[in-house]
Every structure is written in structure tokens, then in C-alpha cells.
Design a protein around this motif. Structure first.
Motif, PDB file in Angstrom:
ATOM      1  N   ARG A 122       0.874  -1.180   0.000  1.00 35.11           N
ATOM      2  CA  ARG A 122       0.000   0.000   0.000  1.00 35.11           C
ATOM      3  C   ARG A 122       0.909   1.227   0.000  1.00 35.11           C
ATOM      4  O   ARG A 122       1.739   1.394   0.895  1.00 35.11           O
ATOM      5  N   ILE A 123       0.760   2.068  -1.011  1.00 37.70           N
ATOM      6  CA  ILE A 123       1.664   3.200  -1.164  1.00 37.70           C
ATOM      7  C   ILE A 123       0.894   4.446  -1.592  1.00 37.70           C
ATOM      8  O   ILE A 123      -0.251   4.369  -2.051  1.00 37.70           O
ATOM      9  N   SER A 124       1.537   5.581  -1.452  1.00 37.12           N
ATOM     10  CA  SER A 124       0.990   6.839  -1.940  1.00 37.12           C
ATOM     11  C   SER A 124       1.465   7.054  -3.366  1.00 37.12           C
ATOM     12  O   SER A 124       2.623   6.767  -3.699  1.00 37.12           O
ATOM     13  N   TRP A 125       0.583   7.579  -4.217  1.00 35.76           N
ATOM     14  CA  TRP A 125       0.994   7.901  -5.572  1.00 35.76           C
ATOM     15  C   TRP A 125       2.114   8.933  -5.557  1.00 35.76           C
ATOM     16  O   TRP A 125       2.896   9.028  -6.502  1.00 35.76           O
ATOM     17  N   ASN A 126       2.213   9.696  -4.480  1.00 36.25           N
ATOM     18  CA  ASN A 126       3.270  10.694  -4.362  1.00 36.25           C
ATOM     19  C   ASN A 126       4.655  10.047  -4.300  1.00 36.25           C
ATOM     20  O   ASN A 126       5.670  10.670  -4.602  1.00 36.25           O
ATOM     21  N   ASP A 127       4.680   8.765  -3.873  1.00 35.99           N
ATOM     22  CA  ASP A 127       5.942   8.029  -3.786  1.00 35.99           C
ATOM     23  C   ASP A 127       6.218   7.195  -5.038  1.00 35.99           C
ATOM     24  O   ASP A 127       7.200   6.455  -5.097  1.00 35.99           O
ATOM     25  N   VAL A 128       5.328   7.287  -6.013  1.00 39.13           N
ATOM     26  CA  VAL A 128       5.501   6.576  -7.277  1.00 39.13           C
ATOM     27  C   VAL A 128       6.151   7.537  -8.263  1.00 39.13           C
ATOM     28  O   VAL A 128       5.639   8.619  -8.527  1.00 39.13           O
ATOM     29  N   GLU A 129       7.297   7.152  -8.797  1.00 32.90           N
ATOM     30  CA  GLU A 129       8.079   8.058  -9.636  1.00 32.90           C
ATOM     31  C   GLU A 129       7.868   7.782 -11.118  1.00 32.90           C
ATOM     32  O   GLU A 129       7.644   6.649 -11.532  1.00 32.90           O
ATOM     33  N   SER A 130       7.956   8.841 -11.889  1.00 33.95           N
ATOM     34  CA  SER A 130       7.880   8.713 -13.338  1.00 33.95           C
ATOM     35  C   SER A 130       9.152   8.064 -13.851  1.00 33.95           C
ATOM     36  O   SER A 130      10.242   8.383 -13.389  1.00 33.95           O
ATOM     37  N   PRO A 131       9.060   7.159 -14.839  1.00 32.40           N
ATOM     38  CA  PRO A 131      10.282   6.525 -15.358  1.00 32.40           C
ATOM     39  C   PRO A 131      11.207   7.510 -16.045  1.00 32.40           C
ATOM     40  O   PRO A 131      12.390   7.240 -16.214  1.00 32.40           O
ATOM     41  N   SER A 132      10.686   8.669 -16.430  1.00 30.13           N
ATOM     42  CA  SER A 132      11.529   9.656 -17.098  1.00 30.13           C
ATOM     43  C   SER A 132      12.607  10.196 -16.175  1.00 30.13           C
ATOM     44  O   SER A 132      13.567  10.810 -16.614  1.00 30.13           O
ATOM     45  N   GLN A 133      12.443   9.950 -14.869  1.00 32.10           N
ATOM     46  CA  GLN A 133      13.492  10.333 -13.931  1.00 32.10           C
ATOM     47  C   GLN A 133      14.664   9.344 -14.001  1.00 32.10           C
ATOM     48  O   GLN A 133      15.734   9.601 -13.471  1.00 32.10           O
ATOM     49  N   PHE A 134      14.446   8.204 -14.631  1.00 36.87           N
ATOM     50  CA  PHE A 134      15.481   7.177 -14.744  1.00 36.87           C
ATOM     51  C   PHE A 134      15.997   7.080 -16.178  1.00 36.87           C
ATOM     52  O   PHE A 134      17.159   6.812 -16.413  1.00 36.87           O
ATOM     53  N   LEU A 135      15.102   7.280 -17.134  1.00 37.14           N
ATOM     54  CA  LEU A 135      15.477   7.151 -18.539  1.00 37.14           C
ATOM     55  C   LEU A 135      14.517   7.978 -19.377  1.00 37.14           C
ATOM     56  O   LEU A 135      13.481   8.413 -18.912  1.00 37.14           O
ATOM     57  N   GLU A 136      14.904   8.190 -20.614  1.00 38.04           N
ATOM     58  CA  GLU A 136      14.053   8.956 -21.522  1.00 38.04           C
ATOM     59  C   GLU A 136      13.036   8.003 -22.124  1.00 38.04           C
ATOM     60  O   GLU A 136      13.347   7.183 -22.977  1.00 38.04           O
ATOM     61  N   SER A 137      11.803   8.058 -21.627  1.00 36.27           N
ATOM     62  CA  SER A 137      10.788   7.109 -22.095  1.00 36.27           C
ATOM     63  C   SER A 137       9.997   7.693 -23.256  1.00 36.27           C
ATOM     64  O   SER A 137       9.690   8.868 -23.296  1.00 36.27           O
ATOM     65  N   GLY A 138       9.672   6.839 -24.208  1.00 35.80           N
ATOM     66  CA  GLY A 138       8.886   7.260 -25.357  1.00 35.80           C
ATOM     67  C   GLY A 138       7.656   6.392 -25.495  1.00 35.80           C
ATOM     68  O   GLY A 138       7.292   5.666 -24.580  1.00 35.80           O
ATOM     69  N   GLU A 139       7.031   6.463 -26.654  1.00 36.44           N
ATOM     70  CA  GLU A 139       5.791   5.722 -26.862  1.00 36.44           C
ATOM     71  C   GLU A 139       6.000   4.213 -26.796  1.00 36.44           C
ATOM     72  O   GLU A 139       5.071   3.472 -26.543  1.00 36.44           O
ATOM     73  N   GLN A 140       7.221   3.752 -27.049  1.00 31.79           N
ATOM     74  CA  GLN A 140       7.473   2.312 -27.042  1.00 31.79           C
ATOM     75  C   GLN A 140       7.839   1.787 -25.651  1.00 31.79           C
ATOM     76  O   GLN A 140       8.007   0.588 -25.464  1.00 31.79           O
ATOM     77  N   ASP A 141       7.986   2.681 -24.694  1.00 25.12           N
ATOM     78  CA  ASP A 141       8.372   2.247 -23.358  1.00 25.12           C
ATOM     79  C   ASP A 141       7.209   1.514 -22.699  1.00 25.12           C
ATOM     80  O   ASP A 141       6.052   1.902 -22.848  1.00 25.12           O
ATOM     81  N   CYS A 142       7.509   0.452 -21.963  1.00 24.55           N
ATOM     82  CA  CYS A 142       6.454  -0.343 -21.337  1.00 24.55           C
ATOM     83  C   CYS A 142       6.417  -0.155 -19.824  1.00 24.55           C
ATOM     84  O   CYS A 142       5.680  -0.848 -19.130  1.00 24.55           O
ATOM     85  N   VAL A 143       7.215   0.766 -19.296  1.00 25.39           N
ATOM     86  CA  VAL A 143       7.210   1.065 -17.860  1.00 25.39           C
ATOM     87  C   VAL A 143       6.562   2.435 -17.667  1.00 25.39           C
ATOM     88  O   VAL A 143       7.008   3.426 -18.235  1.00 25.39           O
ATOM     89  N   VAL A 144       5.481   2.478 -16.886  1.00 24.01           N
ATOM     90  CA  VAL A 144       4.792   3.752 -16.674  1.00 24.01           C
ATOM     91  C   VAL A 144       5.186   4.424 -15.368  1.00 24.01           C
ATOM     92  O   VAL A 144       4.980   5.621 -15.192  1.00 24.01           O
ATOM     93  N   ALA A 145       5.751   3.652 -14.432  1.00 30.49           N
ATOM     94  CA  ALA A 145       6.110   4.221 -13.133  1.00 30.49           C
ATOM     95  C   ALA A 145       7.091   3.299 -12.427  1.00 30.49           C
ATOM     96  O   ALA A 145       7.226   2.125 -12.775  1.00 30.49           O
ATOM     97  N   VAL A 146       7.770   3.854 -11.428  1.00 31.62           N
ATOM     98  CA  VAL A 146       8.744   3.089 -10.648  1.00 31.62           C
ATOM     99  C   VAL A 146       8.495   3.355  -9.161  1.00 31.62           C
ATOM    100  O   VAL A 146       8.274   4.500  -8.752  1.00 31.62           O
ATOM    101  N   VAL A 147       8.514   2.281  -8.376  1.00 30.74           N
ATOM    102  CA  VAL A 147       8.349   2.387  -6.922  1.00 30.74           C
ATOM    103  C   VAL A 147       9.637   1.928  -6.252  1.00 30.74           C
ATOM    104  O   VAL A 147      10.150   0.848  -6.561  1.00 30.74           O
ATOM    105  N   ARG A 148      10.185   2.750  -5.362  1.00 30.41           N
ATOM    106  CA  ARG A 148      11.346   2.347  -4.560  1.00 30.41           C
ATOM    107  C   ARG A 148      10.819   1.686  -3.291  1.00 30.41           C
ATOM    108  O   ARG A 148      10.074   2.279  -2.532  1.00 30.41           O
ATOM    109  N   LYS A 149      11.219   0.445  -3.053  1.00 30.44           N
ATOM    110  CA  LYS A 149      10.741  -0.288  -1.877  1.00 30.44           C
ATOM    111  C   LYS A 149      11.849  -1.207  -1.371  1.00 30.44           C
ATOM    112  O   LYS A 149      12.315  -2.089  -2.105  1.00 30.44           O
ATOM    113  N   GLU A 150      12.273  -0.983  -0.138  1.00 27.96           N
ATOM    114  CA  GLU A 150      13.243  -1.868   0.516  1.00 27.96           C
ATOM    115  C   GLU A 150      14.483  -2.085  -0.362  1.00 27.96           C
ATOM    116  O   GLU A 150      14.873  -3.218  -0.657  1.00 27.96           O
ATOM    117  N   ASP A 151      15.088  -0.990  -0.798  1.00 31.29           N
ATOM    118  CA  ASP A 151      16.325  -1.012  -1.600  1.00 31.29           C
ATOM    119  C   ASP A 151      16.185  -1.695  -2.952  1.00 31.29           C
ATOM    120  O   ASP A 151      17.169  -2.182  -3.516  1.00 31.29           O
TER     121      ASP A 151
END
Length: 326
Positions: A122-151
């Protein structure tokens, strides 16, 4: 054998809390030297019907690549997708040790083969990060978000894109507003739409592009945002600019189309925040989501949304915008 089902999990669907529950699951990547590496993925619990042991499947003639076969899930014929194969992750082929996530969204049921199931977070959407913070995502990208949990980093996958890629016949890409006779595309109406701007908010670059192309092809101007946080910030900036210029916000934006599931701020919370302020109390807001059940629709309307559309029904988008904007 059912390992997990909606009935046995505490699905979080409260209105506008900006929280969600995700199921963490794994694929065990086989490295060149034979060792394995765990890859962490996630899916919103609200999209999951159940998690089961791998069922017996029947081969389907002329099946799409990465479709293992079909099986019956509660009397519904359900395709079983080799998720690792689609993602390009080499894994063990011993199917007896694997599981299947059965999803239910966009009015479709699908099964996805995985190596293991972990737990519900159970998490807050505020703690869900956009993948663009990790890589340059485009229309072909299949990751919509990233969650940091327990390292570890849990990748939230764009299951709508995966399904559309595997079964193009069911994809919203098939829709072309220019051949839709229910949409008024005469020169006068297109010119009227040219004077209006709609903000489109969706974390999937694939879906965002489809909505944008549909609306812009009918004449509308578009402001695109990748999540509710970005949309809220842009709208606040627009409100401040409109106030400084002494004009209405409708000079800059006339309506909002928003997804529900998004990093930083989800669509329900975005609607709630916009309706709490003065600037956008009357701005038409339409929610466009794969999770638009009767219950979620009622919650969206209660929060202040003008209407909702389930994601396959992109053909309703232009006429609905016309209804609220003019």
C-alpha cells in the motif's frame, strides 16, 4: 488453484486519497553464466482478478507472438501471455514452477505468466516516480512508473500497451476519428475546436499519444502532461497567469481529460484538488481509465468529474468534449 483474488485482498478504492495497492511479482532472469537475477515488477491490485497456478492451456491457431495459448477463467476464454518473452527477459522454461496473474480491465480478461508472486504494497501515488526520472521514455516504453521499496526498484508495467501489442485488433490504435461518421468534421466545426485547448493527462506515453492524436485530428489544441502532479502544477501556473492578465482560465484551457492511475498524483486526487480551488471549479473534467467500473465512476462523479470513459471507448472522446466545451 487460486493463490490470490480480489475477494481476499483489501483493495484500496477510496475517493481521492492519492493512494493505491500494488502486487509485487518477479521474473527470474537467467544470466549468461547460468546464475539468476530477480527482476521486480508491479501491477495495481484493482486490475487483478486473481493469481493462480499455471492452468492447462489450449493452443490457439495463428496466435500472436508470446501468446502461449488460451484457458478458461471463470467461464471466460482467456489468452495466456508469456510476459518474460514480450519483455525480452530470458527465464527458465519450467512452466510447472510458475504462476499466472489474471487481469481484468478495459473489459478484457488476460493471463500473464510470471515466475513468482511476492506481496501487496500500500503506497501513496506521491511516492511513485515517473520513469523519465530514470530514462528517456517514449511511446514504445512499457514502464509507466517506478516504486522504490526496501532497496529495490519495482517497475509498474504498461499492461494496456502490452495487450495492444500482442492483440492489435483490440487496440485503440485501430480507431481513426477521420472516418468516424458520428464526429462532426465539417470545416466550421473544426475551426471552432481550433479555438479550444484540452489538457490530456496520462502516464502512458502510448495512451497519451492516442488521445492527443484523436482530439487534435478533430481540431482541438492539446496540452499534454505525463502525470497528475505535472498537470496540477501547469494548471496552477495557468490560473496565476490568467489572474495576472485579468482574463478567465478558459483563455488558456477549456477542459481536462485525465487517467486515474498515475505517479505523483492520481486522477481522482487531481479532480478533488481542482474542485477545491476557485479557478477550475467549472472546468469540464472527463476521466478516461481502464479501471472505470460502476463503483469508480460513481466516485469520480462524486469528486466533481463531469463524465467518465472506459479506455477502449476512445471513439466517444471527441463528441464528449464537444458536449462540455461548447
Amino acid at each position: 488453484m487460486t493463490i490470490m483474488s480480489k475477494e481476499s485482498s483489501s483493495i484500496l478504492l477510496e475517493s481521492g486519497t492519492n493512494e493505491l495497492e500494488i502486487i509485487e511479482f518477479h521474473l527470474e532472469k537467467v544470466l549468461p553464466d547460468g546464475r539468476t537475477k530477480t527482476c521486480y515488477y508491479g501491477i495495481n491490485v484493482a486490475k487483478v482478478r486473481e493469481v493462480i497456478r499455471v492452468p492447462d492451456t489450449t493452443d490457439y491457431p495463428n496466435a500472436q507472438p508470446h501468446m502461449i495459448g488460451v484457458f478458461s477463467s471463470r467461464e471466460i476464454l482467456t489468452p495466456l501471455v508469456d510476459l518474460a518473452g514480450w519483455l525480452g527477459v530470458p527465464v527458465s522454461q519450467d512452466i510447472n514452477k510458475k504462476y499466472v496473474i489474471v487481469t481484468d480491465f478495459n473489459r478484457m480478461t488476460n493471463g500473464f505468466l510470471i515466475d513468482s508472486i511476492s506481496r501487496i504494497h500500500r503506497i501513496s501515488w506521491n511516492d511513485v516516480e515517473s520513469p523519465s526520472q530514470f530514462l528517456e521514455s517514449g511511446e514504445q516504453d512499457c514502464v509507466v512508473a517506478v516504486v522504490r521499496k526496501e532497496d529495490k526498484l519495482i517497475m509498474i508495467l504498461d499492461f494496456e500497451k502490452i495487450i495492444a501489442d500482442i492483440n492489435p485488433e483490440l487496440s485503440m490504435e485501430k480507431y481513426d476519428v477521420k472516418v468516424d461518421r458520428s464526429v462532426d468534421l465539417n470545416r466550421k466545426m473544426v475551426a471552432k475546436r481550433n479555438g479550444k485547448t484540452i489538457m490530456v493527462v496520462d502516464d502512458s506515453a502510448f495512451i497519451r499519444s492516442l488521445i492527443q492524436d484523436t482530439l487534435s485530428s478533430s481540431g482541438y489544441n492539446i496540452i499534454a502532461c505525463k502525470d497528475g502532479g505535472e498537470a496540477f502544477e501547469k494548471l496552477n501556473d495557468i490560473a496565476a497567469h490568467a489572474k495576472s492578465e485579468g482574463v478567465a482560465v478558459t483563455e488558456f484551457v477549456n477542459a481536462v481529460v485525465t487517467d486515474v492511475e498515475m505517479p505523483r498524483m492520481d486522477g481522482m486526487h487531481l479532480v478533488k484538488r481542482l474542485r477545491e480551488g476557485e479557478a477550475f471549479k467549472e472546468t469540464p473534467i472527463v476521466m478516461f481509465s481502464s479501471l472505470m467500473s460502476d463503483d469508480n465512476r460513481a466516485k469520480a462523479i462524486a469528486l466533481g468529474a463531469n463524465d467518465t470513459i472506459t479506455k477502449p471507448e476512445i471513439g466517444k472522446m471527441v463528441t464528449l468534449m464537444d458536449k462540455f466545451v461548447f
